[in-house]
Structure formats: C-alpha cells, structure tokens
Design a protein around this motif. Structure first.
Motif, PDB file in Angstrom:
ATOM      1  N   TYR A 192       0.928  -1.364  -0.228  1.00 45.00           N
ATOM      2  CA  TYR A 192      -0.117   0.118  -0.055  1.00 45.00           C
ATOM      3  C   TYR A 192       0.735   1.407  -0.036  1.00 45.00           C
ATOM      4  O   TYR A 192       0.484   2.200  -0.898  1.00 45.00           O
ATOM      5  CB  TYR A 192      -0.771  -0.055   1.259  1.00 45.00           C
ATOM      6  CG  TYR A 192      -1.839   1.156   1.172  1.00 45.00           C
ATOM      7  CD1 TYR A 192      -3.130   1.495   0.531  1.00 45.00           C
ATOM      8  CD2 TYR A 192      -1.783   2.085   2.437  1.00 45.00           C
ATOM      9  CE1 TYR A 192      -3.566   2.479   0.359  1.00 45.00           C
ATOM     10  CE2 TYR A 192      -2.490   3.304   2.444  1.00 45.00           C
ATOM     11  CZ  TYR A 192      -3.460   3.292   1.565  1.00 45.00           C
ATOM     12  OH  TYR A 192      -4.535   4.513   1.549  1.00 45.00           O
ATOM     13  N   PHE A 193       2.000   1.327   0.804  1.00 43.33           N
ATOM     14  CA  PHE A 193       2.834   2.535   0.770  1.00 43.33           C
ATOM     15  C   PHE A 193       3.630   2.664  -0.280  1.00 43.33           C
ATOM     16  O   PHE A 193       3.961   3.690  -0.716  1.00 43.33           O
ATOM     17  CB  PHE A 193       3.615   2.407   1.981  1.00 43.33           C
ATOM     18  CG  PHE A 193       2.994   2.704   3.491  1.00 43.33           C
ATOM     19  CD1 PHE A 193       2.176   3.711   3.468  1.00 43.33           C
ATOM     20  CD2 PHE A 193       3.138   1.758   4.527  1.00 43.33           C
ATOM     21  CE1 PHE A 193       1.672   4.174   4.913  1.00 43.33           C
ATOM     22  CE2 PHE A 193       2.541   1.902   5.791  1.00 43.33           C
ATOM     23  CZ  PHE A 193       1.692   3.105   5.877  1.00 43.33           C
ATOM     24  N   GLY A 203       4.139   5.987  -3.357  1.00 41.88           N
ATOM     25  CA  GLY A 203       5.063   5.999  -3.903  1.00 41.88           C
ATOM     26  C   GLY A 203       6.529   5.809  -2.997  1.00 41.88           C
ATOM     27  O   GLY A 203       7.790   6.357  -3.546  1.00 41.88           O
ATOM     28  N   ALA A 204       6.297   5.229  -2.054  1.00 39.30           N
ATOM     29  CA  ALA A 204       7.581   4.831  -1.077  1.00 39.30           C
ATOM     30  C   ALA A 204       8.430   3.723  -1.462  1.00 39.30           C
ATOM     31  O   ALA A 204       7.943   2.889  -2.520  1.00 39.30           O
ATOM     32  CB  ALA A 204       6.981   4.498   0.353  1.00 39.30           C
ATOM     33  N   ALA A 246      -6.457   9.538   4.384  1.00 36.32           N
ATOM     34  CA  ALA A 246      -5.541  10.521   4.461  1.00 36.32           C
ATOM     35  C   ALA A 246      -4.904  10.809   2.982  1.00 36.32           C
ATOM     36  O   ALA A 246      -4.491  10.031   2.124  1.00 36.32           O
ATOM     37  CB  ALA A 246      -4.353   9.749   5.412  1.00 36.32           C
ATOM     38  N   PRO A 247      -4.487  12.213   2.959  1.00 40.67           N
ATOM     39  CA  PRO A 247      -4.156  12.606   1.641  1.00 40.67           C
ATOM     40  C   PRO A 247      -2.613  12.753   1.395  1.00 40.67           C
ATOM     41  O   PRO A 247      -2.104  12.942   0.286  1.00 40.67           O
ATOM     42  CB  PRO A 247      -4.865  14.134   1.498  1.00 40.67           C
ATOM     43  CG  PRO A 247      -4.870  14.571   3.004  1.00 40.67           C
ATOM     44  CD  PRO A 247      -5.151  13.307   3.719  1.00 40.67           C
ATOM     45  N   SER A 248      -1.974  12.636   2.469  1.00 41.44           N
ATOM     46  CA  SER A 248      -0.433  12.549   2.386  1.00 41.44           C
ATOM     47  C   SER A 248       0.098  11.507   3.284  1.00 41.44           C
ATOM     48  O   SER A 248      -0.554  11.016   4.039  1.00 41.44           O
ATOM     49  CB  SER A 248      -0.004  13.812   2.940  1.00 41.44           C
ATOM     50  OG  SER A 248      -0.052  13.997   4.394  1.00 41.44           O
ATOM     51  N   LEU A 249       1.242  11.255   3.128  1.00 44.60           N
ATOM     52  CA  LEU A 249       1.849  10.071   3.644  1.00 44.60           C
ATOM     53  C   LEU A 249       2.197  10.123   5.229  1.00 44.60           C
ATOM     54  O   LEU A 249       1.855   9.469   6.092  1.00 44.60           O
ATOM     55  CB  LEU A 249       3.548   9.709   3.095  1.00 44.60           C
ATOM     56  CG  LEU A 249       4.127   8.444   3.637  1.00 44.60           C
ATOM     57  CD1 LEU A 249       3.531   7.294   3.776  1.00 44.60           C
ATOM     58  CD2 LEU A 249       5.642   8.435   3.140  1.00 44.60           C
ATOM     59  N   ALA A 267      -2.342   8.712  11.438  1.00 34.16           N
ATOM     60  CA  ALA A 267      -3.515   7.817  11.536  1.00 34.16           C
ATOM     61  C   ALA A 267      -3.303   6.467  11.755  1.00 34.16           C
ATOM     62  O   ALA A 267      -3.966   5.885  12.508  1.00 34.16           O
ATOM     63  CB  ALA A 267      -4.560   8.268  10.191  1.00 34.16           C
ATOM     64  N   MET A 268      -2.308   5.786  11.070  1.00 35.68           N
ATOM     65  CA  MET A 268      -1.968   4.625  11.358  1.00 35.68           C
ATOM     66  C   MET A 268      -1.540   4.093  12.745  1.00 35.68           C
ATOM     67  O   MET A 268      -2.041   3.162  13.470  1.00 35.68           O
ATOM     68  CB  MET A 268      -0.803   4.125  10.275  1.00 35.68           C
ATOM     69  CG  MET A 268      -0.424   2.489  10.484  1.00 35.68           C
ATOM     70  SD  MET A 268       0.992   2.070   9.589  1.00 35.68           S
ATOM     71  CE  MET A 268       2.395   3.115  10.279  1.00 35.68           C
TER      72      MET A 268
END
Length: 437
Positions: free
Chosen positions: A265-266, A271-272, A332-335, A341-342
């Motif tokens: 997912y990340f 794009g991680a 969440a709109p950003s990493l 949140a995680m």
C-alpha cells in the motif's frame, strides 16, 4: 504453604525482568517463540513487491495470496487449542514449529503463482502458535494478572510481524550485497533465515518449558476435573466464545491484514521505496512492544474494580475507536497524515487484542485451550474475509480500508449491545457474578 508448593502455583505477579522458576522461564520462551512465529509468518510480506515483479502477479492473485496466508491458520488454531487441552502446550508447540519451518524455508522454490500460493497457505499454520502462547501463559499466571501476562506475551510475539517488515528487506539486500543472490532472487534466500530460527526455537521450547507449574502432563497426576472431557463442545456452547471471536476478528484480524498489505500500500499509494515501506509497516507492528500489553494492564485493572462487565465495555470502546482511526487512515491525503492515523488506530487495535484475551480465561476454566483456539481462529477468519476486499479489481486499497473501519466500529457497537442484553437476561435468571480477584 512451603516454598516448593509455592513454586508449583501460578504466579500472582508479573515481573518481566525475572527469569527464575518454570513460570517465568516459560513466559520468556513463550513470547520469544511466538515472536519467531510471526517473523516467519510475515517474513515474505515486505518482499511481495519483488515477488510480484518476478512471478508477474496481478492484484487479484496478490489478494488470493493474502487470503491464503491467514486461511490455514483458522483450522490450525482450532486444532492447537484442543491439543493444548490434551497433550499439553510443550509438545503441541514443538510439533507446530517443526511443521511450520518447512514451508517458510522452501517457499523460495516457488516459480509460479500456483506453487507460491500453496506455500503461503502452508506457512499460515505457524500462526496457530498464538493459541499455545495464550494457553501456556494462562497456565502459569493467576487470574488477577493473567490478562496482563497474556497481553505481554501476545504483544511481544506479534512484534515479530513488525520486525519482519523492517528487517526482511535488509536481509534480502544483504544477500545481494554479498553477491550470493541477484535482487530478483534475493527474497528466496532471505526466507531461509526465519525457517532456521523456527527450528532453533523448537529445540529450546522442548527442552526448557513445562506444561504447568507442577510439571508436564505426562509427569503429573491430573485430577478428574482437570482432565479434558468435551472441552471443544463446552467452548462452542457459550455465546461469549463467539462474541470474543467476532471481536478478535475485528482487531487481530485487521492487524494481520495490515501486516500483509501495508508495504504494498505504501509503495503503490504513496510512492515509497521498498525499504521505506517496510520500515513504515514495521512501525505498525512495533506498536506491539507496549500497546497490547497496555490493553491487558488496563483490562486487569478494570476487572478488579468493575468485574467482567467493565472489561466488555472497555473492549467495545477500543473497537469503536479503532474503526474511526482506520477510517481516517483510508482518507489520509499525504504519507505523513497516513502514518499519524496508522499509529492512532494501531494503539486502539492492539489494546483491543490485549483486552480480548484478558477475558478469554474467564469464559470456561475447564476449556481454556478450546476457547482460546476458537477466539484465535475468529481473528484469522476476520482477516480472511476482509482479504477479499483487497483482491477486488473494482475496490482500491484505500476504499477497502474505509469499509473495514466502518465494519470494525459496527462490531464494537454490537459487542456492547449483545452484552447488555445478555447481562439483563442473566440478572433476571439470578446468574452468579464472576470474581476476578
């Protein structure tokens, strides 16, 4: 009571820095063994981007692999719960470790989607180590502290999933750096490491643990009341077993789902890099260092002041807060916000794990293994069911997480509703209260 008799009784205090006595020796070997089980179970998860590329897997196939990874655990947990009641946790764990080590080591032989799927399915049996862990801890600690002890062994064991997400990409990179493997094949060699560790733990567990504070089942005289008779049916007939199984599916089931899909997912959604995604997914698992234990500690204290009713209320609240946190994570709109949140929902999720198994030993003292096995299987059944969301071509991962958050919050409300109705019926029937002191 003399010193010898005291040494043969469940402990009424948990000192994690102590190692003397069969109770604490078993405590430390139990959580360490389960840690290795989780390490082997989810060792391949952070390497899935490499596997996906080499075996040319599509989204539906990866979803099937996620489902397979938790499916075999359902039956294995039911079986291990029964075996704990009959042959004892020492022999049950030793056999499971040996059997589970083989597919972990040999998954690297896979060269097709079908063979990889079968190996991933077989690896799932090692997740049944959780049931033995909780049963064995329940044997070694008294009711006033068993929730905390169960939560610590379970939490520190679950930590293995987070460490696997962090370390396995580095292990694979290490094989490449040493020139022993290409990048494409590095995942194959890396999986040998957790397999060997499982075999080492099998030897240690067999040699240095005992089934109970009084000794192994084969060496002690068990009373007629202690001998298992129809324990599985006893567990099945109690609605609380099923309610806890549902709750565990909504917390632990989601945990192992996140362990499976977080790295992918990340990588795909934010794009991680592979290593960064592994570290972030590992952070989720790393919360087990304290969060599950915190849930057990709070549950034990709640039980001493408000009884089982307080524990059930606490469990319901944790599930609702977990579901809300997962909803924020999905949107969440950003990493950076996704990480925040995680961490939030991870805290409530893992506390709910600990709270659930602080209640398990009080459902039926004659069938602790069977109750533990059914509840544990419920966790994996939950993971299997939500796994179908991640294989759908029409549902994105973020949408799947949103659906999961709503479902978990609903389960939390259902747990509270069922307990309120049941407690009202029990009060009318004059059912006795359960003491936790």
């Amino acid at each position: 009571m003399d010193a010898t008799a005291t040494a043969q009784q469940p402990l009424t205090r948990l000192n994690i820095f102590a190692a003397a006595g069969v109770q604490m020796r078993t405590f430390h070997l139990t959580w360490l063994t389960f840690f290795m089980c989780f390490f082997g179970w989810f060792g391949i998860a952070p390497l899935m981007p490499l596997v996906r590329e080499q075996l040319h897997l599509d989204k539906g196939q990866i979803g099937n692999i996620v489902i397979a990874s938790v499916s075999a655990t359902i039956l294995a947990r039911l079986l291990m719960g029964k075996l704990c009641d009959t042959i004892g946790p020492r022999l049950a764990y030793t056999g499971l470790l040996v059997a589970g080590a083989l597919p972990v080591m040999f998954i690297g032989l896979s060269h097709s989607y079908e063979s990889f799927l079968l190996f991933r399915l077989a690896i799932g049996i090692i997740g049944a180590g959780f049931v033995i862990t909780q049963f064995h801890t329940s044997m070694m600690f008294a009711p006033n502290v068993v929730g905390t002890a169960n939560a610590v062994t379970g939490g520190w064991g679950n930590l293995g999933g987070g460490i696997a997400n962090m370390l396995m990409p580095l292990v694979a990179a290490g094989f490449v750096a040493l020139g022993w493997a290409t990048k494409a094949d590095s995942w194959r060699y890396a999986m040998v490491v957790p397999g060997v560790l499982l075999l080492v733990m099998a030897v240690l567990y067999y040699r240095y643990t005992e089934d109970t504070p009084r000794g192994n089942y084969a060496d002690i005289q068990r009373t007629a009341a202690a001998k298992p008779k129809g324990t599985f049916l006893l567990a099945l007939r109690d609605y609380r077993t099923w309610l806890l199984a549902l709750a565990y599916g909504a917390c632990f089931g989601i945990e192992i789902t996140v362990d499976n899909v977080a790295a992918v997912y990340f990588v795909d959604h934010y794009g991680a890099s592979l290593v960064t995604a592994g570290l972030l997914a590992g952070t989720f698992g790393g919360m087990n260092l304290f969060a599950r234990a915190l849930g057990g500690i709070v549950a034990d204290r709640t039980g001493r002041t408000h009884g089982l009713k307080g524990k059930w209320l606490l469990l319901s609240g944790m599930l609702v807060l977990e579901g809300i946190g997962i909803g924020f994570f999905s949107l969440a709109p950003s990493l950076a916000l996704a990480i925040a949140a995680m961490l939030g929902f991870a805290l409530f999720l893992k506390m709910a794990n600990g709270c659930t198994y602080s209640i398990v030993p009080f459902v039926n003292r004659q069938a602790i293994g069977s109750v533990s096995g059914i509840v544990g299987a419920g966790g994996n059944l939950g993971a299997m069911l939500v796994g179908f969301l991640f294989k759908s071509k029409d549902i994105t991962y973020s949408t799947a997480f949103l659906y999961i958050g709503c479902g978990v919050a609903a389960v939390g409300g259902l747990v509270l509703l069922v307990r309120l109705v049941a407690q009202g019926a029990e009060a009318e029937a004059g059912a006795p209260a359960v003491a936790l002191a």
